[in-house]
Design an enzyme around this catalytic site. Structure first.
Site, mmCIF file in Angstrom:
data_model
loop_
_atom_site.group_PDB
_atom_site.id
_atom_site.type_symbol
_atom_site.label_atom_id
_atom_site.label_comp_id
_atom_site.label_asym_id
_atom_site.label_seq_id
_atom_site.Cartn_x
_atom_site.Cartn_y
_atom_site.Cartn_z
ATOM 1 N N ASP A 317 0.823 -1.204 0.000
ATOM 2 C CA ASP A 317 0.000 0.000 0.000
ATOM 3 C C ASP A 317 0.863 1.261 0.000
ATOM 4 O OD1 ASP A 317 -2.719 1.276 0.464
ATOM 5 O OD2 ASP A 317 -1.623 2.036 2.201
ATOM 6 N N GLU A 370 0.696 -0.640 -5.206
ATOM 7 C CA GLU A 370 -0.288 0.419 -5.407
ATOM 8 C C GLU A 370 0.516 1.697 -5.634
ATOM 9 O OE1 GLU A 370 -3.675 3.151 -3.361
ATOM 10 O OE2 GLU A 370 -1.901 2.483 -2.311
#
Length: 638
Positions: A317, A370
């Site tokens: 993330d 991401e």
């Protein structure tokens, strides 16, 4: 309890050497708490890094939370590690470290950074726990390299465990790991998803963070059960031949007092300077990636989930926020690197090391970034100068296609480039095409609520959108609820609206996604050459007046071609001429306008024969009926 702390260590000189140089990537085997025997007596070994502490005491339910009775012993080698053995402790005992700092008379109770289990929030203590479990997924583990390969079909179902389903008859409580395991595995198998991606399961103090404010980097949250319960969930998914990806958050962590921040009275895990150590978007702390012991901690966490929980992939993330020192910062709010640039050199080196270690140690595991910027070579190997991820989320494609789909079909011809622009860079990275949780939360509405028109047109738009994703080069990701057209924006604090499946439009789109997964997996042309031009060619990208695009997906090894036709207007097109390279019968294998999907039923009676006159610079052609707001796929075997 009378037992005092005894001198004891699991650490060797090699452990300390690797720890200090930033190369010890299985610290969870030594740090934290371990249930062991010393001289035939059962108890617990404790080991914590707190180099600026004056004293560290173990406090817990076993000593009535005394802050003085069980002091750990500081190693004499300068490592800053405190350790010791306490007899008589057992599985499930709760504990913390009471740390008194050498600075400012600061003292605090901290959870164990390496704990395997925690009390259920809102309680914050760590628990003594063993990770023994009898796995039943050997068949999966021996085959996952093929299932996770770049030339395999990858269709990811993204799930938040706390809100997929709930127990309405029991005060709307969460399902436990074991309660959700069978139903989630059965659902994904029946729907045809190949992978499940779980929003962060690592222990976290704040429900509305969805797990992205992690503190227990070695512990699945106790909200849903024990570590063994989570192992059962993974085991069950594996037995149904479904891979498991975990969201993992090395980009930041929260400031909760019991956590990592200001751990020993100093900024141990985070940067001290707020221009480097404070994340303005999430109001959280940023790891100090230049500190060797912090790199050990984070990479050990990544490997821990792969080792102990048989995880098949990590979705990292917030990569963009790690790469740039000026991320979400104004001028004067950030510090340049040693060359005067905005690139975070320490974070870049950490990311490369992480990916190198993962791929070096695990055959068949993938990492997913991401990353929302134009940073080059995110999914290229480190030996070529890349960051080393296996895949990158294609945020540009997602933003463009959703922007296009929100336009009324009358005006889509003026926005045609948004539909086709992604092919300029489609093979520059190994892409995943994501319709994730981020697109259906924080006031953005659900996927279907973004789409124009009455209910019939909204569902037709949703089906053609999904068909476009599944035929576009790249792996697929869909957040839960999208597959049956949930109208309400995702709410982390309640169940999905499963009652909608009583309506034909919702059950129709669910059937379509199930069949789309089936067609995707059964036709190598749609996945075998996802990452190169060898698997794709345009037929016509330029019919903007009709808002129609056509392209071919190819699998030379399987000698298969799939013709993909899209009509983004509600006007059916009959006798539409499309050029093809191969003569003979083309089988209609998918039609998003079929009546069973809540469509209007315009189709081609199952197949089309080529004509001997060409079109689109091809030697042959098909004359097809293209349904309104729909996609049609034709297959040719040669």
């Amino acid at each position: 309890m009378e037992n005092k702390v005894q001198t004891f260590s699991l650490l060797t000189e090699d452990d300390i050497h690797l720890f200090r140089e930033g190369s010890h990537f299985r610290l969870y085997e030594k740090m934290g708490s371990k249930l062991v025997s010393k001289d035939g007596v059962d108890g617990a070994y404790f080991c914590v890094w707190a180099p600026n502490a004056k004293s560290v005491c173990v406090t817990g339910d076993f000593n009535s939370w005394s802050r003085q009775s069980h002091p750990l012993i500081l190693r004499s080698d300068g490592s800053g590690i405190w350790e010791g053995f306490i007899a008589g402790l057992k599985q499930g005992d709760a504990y913390k470290y009471f740390i008194t700092s050498n600075f400012n008379n600061y003292s605090v109770e901290k959870a164990d950074p390496y704990a395997f289990h925690f009390e259920t929030p809102k309680k914050t203590a760590s628990k003594l726990w063993k990770l023994d479990y009898s796995w039943s997924d050997s068949v999966w583990m021996n085959s996952r390299k093929q299932k996770n390969a770049n030339n395999a079909p990858i269709s990811i179902y993204e799930v938040h465990l706390g809100s997929w389903r709930r127990k309405p008859e029991d005060n709307d409580r969460y399902l436990t790991y074991t309660e959700i395991a069978d139903s989630l595995a059965d659902y994904c198998r029946d729907m045809g998803f190949t992978h499940v991606e779980l929003l962060p399961v690592m222990e976290h103090p704040f429900d509305p963070s969805w797990g992205y404010q992690s503190l227990g980097y070695f512990a699945p949250t106790s909200r849903f059960g024990t570590p063994q319960d989570f192992m059962y969930l993974v085991d069950k998914l594996h037995r149904e031949k479904i891979a498991v990806i975990l969201d993992w958050v090395p980009s930041h962590f929260p400031f909760d007092e019991h956590g990592l921040a200001f751990f020993d009275g100093t900024c141990l895990y985070e940067h001290a300077d707020k221009r480097q150590g404070f994340h303005p978007d999430w109001k959280s702390a940023i790891f100090n990636y230049g500190r060797n012991e912090v790199k050990d901690f984070l990479i050990s966490s990544a490997l821990f989930w792969l080792d102990k929980y048989h995880i098949d992939g990590l979705r990292v993330d917030g990569v963009a926020s790690m790469l740039y020192l000026d991320y979400s910062r104004k001028e004067g709010e950030w510090l340049a690197n040693k060359y005067g640039g905005k690139e975070n050199l320490e974070a870049i080196e950490f990311i490369k090391r992480l990916n190198h270690v993962v791929y070096e140690n695990y055959d068949g595991v993938q990492t997913y970034a991401e990353e929302s910027t134009s940073w080059p070579m995110v999914s290229k190997p480190t030996y070529l100068g890349g960051l080393g991820f296996g895949y990158k989320w294609n945020m540009g494609w997602m933003n463009d296609v959703l922007s296009y789909m929100q336009v009324d079909p009358v005006f889509r011809k003026y926005h045609h480039g948004k539909l086709t622009f992604s092919f300029i860079y489609a093979f520059s990275e190994n892409f995943v095409l994501p319709f994730s949780h981020d697109e259906v939360a924080n006031g953005k509405g659900s996927l279907i609520s973004k789409l124009p028109g009455d209910k019939w047109r909204q569902f037709a738009n949703l089906r053609v959108l999904f068909a476009y994703m599944y035929s576009h080069p790249g792996k697929k990701l869909l957040f839960m609820g999208g597959e049956f057209g949930q109208f309400k924006e995702w709410d982390f604090n309640g169940s999905l609206d499963w009652h909608l499946l009583a309506y034909p439009e919702n059950s129709g789109v669910k059937k379509f996604v199930r069949d789309l997964n089936s067609v995707y997996k059964q036709n190598p042309a749609l996945f075998e050459n996802d990452l190169s031009w060898e698997g794709f060619s345009w037929v016509d990208a330029n019919d903007s007046d009709n808002s129609i695009i056509t392209f071919i997906r190819k699998a030379p090894k399987a000698k298969e071609a799939v013709l993909c036709i899209f009509n983004f207007t509600p006007i059916p097109r009959h006798n539409y001429k499309i050029g093809v390279d191969y003569k003979g019968k083309w089988e209609e294998i998918l039609n998003s306008d079929a009546k069973e999907y809540f469509g209007s039923g315009v189709g081609n009676l199952g197949f089309k024969e080529t004509k001997d006159f060409g079109a689109h610079a091809k030697p042959y052609s098909l004359e097809v009926s293209i349904p309104p707001l729909a996609a049609v796929f034709f297959r040719y075997k040669y």
